[in-house]
Motif scaffolding. Structure first.
Motif, PDB file in Angstrom:
ATOM      1  N   ALA A 166       3.965 -20.565  16.518  1.00  0.00           N
ATOM      2  CA  ALA A 166       5.355 -20.097  16.459  1.00  0.00           C
ATOM      3  C   ALA A 166       6.241 -21.187  15.867  1.00  0.00           C
ATOM      4  O   ALA A 166       6.111 -22.369  16.197  1.00  0.00           O
ATOM      5  CB  ALA A 166       5.843 -19.724  17.847  1.00  0.00           C
ATOM      6  N   LYS A 167       7.163 -20.778  15.011  1.00  0.00           N
ATOM      7  CA  LYS A 167       8.086 -21.715  14.365  1.00  0.00           C
ATOM      8  C   LYS A 167       9.520 -21.543  14.865  1.00  0.00           C
ATOM      9  O   LYS A 167      10.426 -22.246  14.426  1.00  0.00           O
ATOM     10  CB  LYS A 167       8.054 -21.529  12.844  1.00  0.00           C
ATOM     11  CG  LYS A 167       6.683 -21.733  12.216  1.00  0.00           C
ATOM     12  CD  LYS A 167       6.275 -23.194  12.302  1.00  0.00           C
ATOM     13  CE  LYS A 167       4.995 -23.465  11.528  1.00  0.00           C
ATOM     14  NZ  LYS A 167       3.853 -23.701  12.373  1.00  0.00           N
ATOM     15  N   GLY A 187       4.865  -4.074  18.712  1.00  0.00           N
ATOM     16  CA  GLY A 187       3.744  -3.825  17.810  1.00  0.00           C
ATOM     17  C   GLY A 187       4.223  -3.600  16.389  1.00  0.00           C
ATOM     18  O   GLY A 187       3.496  -3.830  15.427  1.00  0.00           O
ATOM     19  N   ASP A 188       5.480  -3.152  16.264  1.00  0.00           N
ATOM     20  CA  ASP A 188       6.090  -2.980  14.949  1.00  0.00           C
ATOM     21  C   ASP A 188       6.803  -4.251  14.501  1.00  0.00           C
ATOM     22  O   ASP A 188       7.495  -4.240  13.491  1.00  0.00           O
ATOM     23  CB  ASP A 188       7.113  -1.825  14.992  1.00  0.00           C
ATOM     24  CG  ASP A 188       6.450  -0.506  15.361  1.00  0.00           C
ATOM     25  OD1 ASP A 188       5.266  -0.327  15.015  1.00  0.00           O
ATOM     26  OD2 ASP A 188       7.121   0.317  16.005  1.00  0.00           O
ATOM     27  N   ARG A 189       6.650  -5.324  15.283  1.00  0.00           N
ATOM     28  CA  ARG A 189       7.317  -6.588  14.987  1.00  0.00           C
ATOM     29  C   ARG A 189       6.258  -7.691  14.846  1.00  0.00           C
ATOM     30  O   ARG A 189       6.012  -8.453  15.783  1.00  0.00           O
ATOM     31  CB  ARG A 189       8.295  -6.955  16.117  1.00  0.00           C
ATOM     32  CG  ARG A 189       9.494  -6.055  16.325  1.00  0.00           C
ATOM     33  CD  ARG A 189      10.658  -6.423  15.425  1.00  0.00           C
ATOM     34  NE  ARG A 189      11.064  -7.814  15.491  1.00  0.00           N
ATOM     35  CZ  ARG A 189      12.067  -8.284  16.223  1.00  0.00           C
ATOM     36  NH1 ARG A 189      12.770  -7.486  16.987  1.00  0.00           N
ATOM     37  NH2 ARG A 189      12.375  -9.577  16.170  1.00  0.00           N
ATOM     38  N   PRO A 190       5.651  -7.805  13.674  1.00  0.00           N
ATOM     39  CA  PRO A 190       4.652  -8.861  13.503  1.00  0.00           C
ATOM     40  C   PRO A 190       5.241 -10.265  13.599  1.00  0.00           C
ATOM     41  O   PRO A 190       4.498 -11.243  13.690  1.00  0.00           O
ATOM     42  CB  PRO A 190       4.084  -8.596  12.106  1.00  0.00           C
ATOM     43  CG  PRO A 190       5.111  -7.766  11.405  1.00  0.00           C
ATOM     44  CD  PRO A 190       5.795  -6.974  12.467  1.00  0.00           C
ATOM     45  N   ASP A 191       6.578 -10.362  13.608  1.00  0.00           N
ATOM     46  CA  ASP A 191       7.219 -11.663  13.758  1.00  0.00           C
ATOM     47  C   ASP A 191       7.155 -12.174  15.193  1.00  0.00           C
ATOM     48  O   ASP A 191       7.327 -13.364  15.448  1.00  0.00           O
ATOM     49  CB  ASP A 191       8.682 -11.601  13.305  1.00  0.00           C
ATOM     50  CG  ASP A 191       9.480 -10.542  14.071  1.00  0.00           C
ATOM     51  OD1 ASP A 191       9.027  -9.387  14.116  1.00  0.00           O
ATOM     52  OD2 ASP A 191      10.549 -10.879  14.627  1.00  0.00           O
ATOM     53  N   VAL A 192       6.889 -11.277  16.170  1.00  0.00           N
ATOM     54  CA  VAL A 192       6.800 -11.674  17.580  1.00  0.00           C
ATOM     55  C   VAL A 192       5.358 -12.085  17.883  1.00  0.00           C
ATOM     56  O   VAL A 192       4.444 -11.277  17.787  1.00  0.00           O
ATOM     57  CB  VAL A 192       7.244 -10.527  18.511  1.00  0.00           C
ATOM     58  CG1 VAL A 192       7.079 -10.939  19.977  1.00  0.00           C
ATOM     59  CG2 VAL A 192       8.688 -10.126  18.234  1.00  0.00           C
ATOM     60  N   ALA A 218      13.715 -16.934  10.232  1.00  0.00           N
ATOM     61  CA  ALA A 218      14.062 -15.977   9.166  1.00  0.00           C
ATOM     62  C   ALA A 218      13.408 -14.621   9.425  1.00  0.00           C
ATOM     63  O   ALA A 218      14.048 -13.569   9.273  1.00  0.00           O
ATOM     64  CB  ALA A 218      13.633 -16.527   7.804  1.00  0.00           C
ATOM     65  N   ASP A 219      12.131 -14.626   9.838  1.00  0.00           N
ATOM     66  CA  ASP A 219      11.437 -13.373  10.137  1.00  0.00           C
ATOM     67  C   ASP A 219      12.110 -12.642  11.302  1.00  0.00           C
ATOM     68  O   ASP A 219      12.277 -11.422  11.278  1.00  0.00           O
ATOM     69  CB  ASP A 219       9.969 -13.640  10.490  1.00  0.00           C
ATOM     70  CG  ASP A 219       9.159 -14.136   9.305  1.00  0.00           C
ATOM     71  OD1 ASP A 219       9.622 -14.000   8.156  1.00  0.00           O
ATOM     72  OD2 ASP A 219       8.056 -14.677   9.536  1.00  0.00           O
ATOM     73  N   ALA A 220      12.501 -13.408  12.336  1.00  0.00           N
ATOM     74  CA  ALA A 220      13.133 -12.803  13.511  1.00  0.00           C
ATOM     75  C   ALA A 220      14.471 -12.171  13.143  1.00  0.00           C
ATOM     76  O   ALA A 220      14.768 -11.041  13.534  1.00  0.00           O
ATOM     77  CB  ALA A 220      13.330 -13.856  14.600  1.00  0.00           C
ATOM     78  N   ARG A 221      15.288 -12.879  12.372  1.00  0.00           N
ATOM     79  CA  ARG A 221      16.606 -12.364  11.993  1.00  0.00           C
ATOM     80  C   ARG A 221      16.480 -11.135  11.089  1.00  0.00           C
ATOM     81  O   ARG A 221      17.246 -10.172  11.218  1.00  0.00           O
ATOM     82  CB  ARG A 221      17.429 -13.441  11.302  1.00  0.00           C
ATOM     83  CG  ARG A 221      17.663 -14.709  12.117  1.00  0.00           C
ATOM     84  CD  ARG A 221      18.355 -14.468  13.430  1.00  0.00           C
ATOM     85  NE  ARG A 221      18.595 -15.713  14.153  1.00  0.00           N
ATOM     86  CZ  ARG A 221      18.808 -15.812  15.436  1.00  0.00           C
ATOM     87  NH1 ARG A 221      18.816 -14.725  16.195  1.00  0.00           N
ATOM     88  NH2 ARG A 221      19.017 -16.973  16.026  1.00  0.00           N
TER      89      ARG A 221
END
Length: 195
Positions: free
Chosen positions: A101-102, A129-134, A156-159
């Motif tokens: 995790a970054k 499951g629809d959030r590969p950033d998590v 950036a992925d989370a935002r």
């Protein structure tokens, strides 16, 4: 599992970071039962550290090591004012945290209806499951206080994922908001220390 959380304002962010790195390189190998840790600094100088151990006994054994006591005595000097400690075995791991995790977001709240929050949490994880950033999620409980740690591939992925419309999530969010005190605290670790 047992977790010890440490929080406080720091006067020397670089000093705290050096101490974290020193613990990882010099003391970690002797910490029997240590499972991993997450830490970092917010932009306004708040430090957050969470150490996971197999049991309270393993954590106590670690705390009693002379080198651990010496390390903390030095580390404490870099804090500006009181340091808050929370020890608990009341932990819900929804998604095992990834060391890759970054970005880690910490959400701290007072829960008004814990059964409702515990009922809703798996639904949020299923939606993730629809959030590969998590790439990790856990809740640390201390009485009616909840500290959620959400691990992301990057800020950036989370935002970007937050901006995507998820109309099916709105009713869940409303239910969750009704189950917690509106005074919620967010801590963003943009350069998390994960070990």
């Amino acid at each position: 599992m047992f977790i010890q959380m440490i929080q406080g304002k720091v006067s020397d962010p670089e000093g705290v970071r050096r101490q974290f790195d020193r613990w990882t390189s010099e003391l970690r190998s002797g910490a029997t039962g240590f499972l991993g840790g997450t830490g970092g600094l917010t932009e306004d100088g708040q430090c957050f550290l969470a150490a996971r151990f197999e049991s309270p006994e393993a954590a106590q054994t670690n705390s009693e090591r002379p080198e651990q006591s010496e390390w903390w005595a030095e580390t404490e000097k870099y804090f500006d004012g009181p340091v808050d400690f929370t020890d608990t075995t009341d932990i819900d791991v929804q998604l095992e945290p990834s060391n890759d995790a970054k970005f880690v977001q910490i959400i701290q709240s007072r829960v008004l209806d814990r059964p409702k929050v515990e009922e809703l949490t798996p639904k949020f994880i299923a939606a993730a499951g629809d959030r590969p950033d998590v790439v990790g999620a856990l809740t640390i409980w201390s009485g009616d206080r909840a500290t959620d740690l959400i691990y992301f591939t990057s800020e950036a992925d989370a935002r970007a994922a937050e901006q995507k419309e998820q109309p099916d999530m709105q009713p869940l969010m409303e239910e969750l908001q009704a189950a917690i005190d509106p005074d919620v605290k967010y801590l963003d670790l943009k350069d998390p220390w994960i070990t």
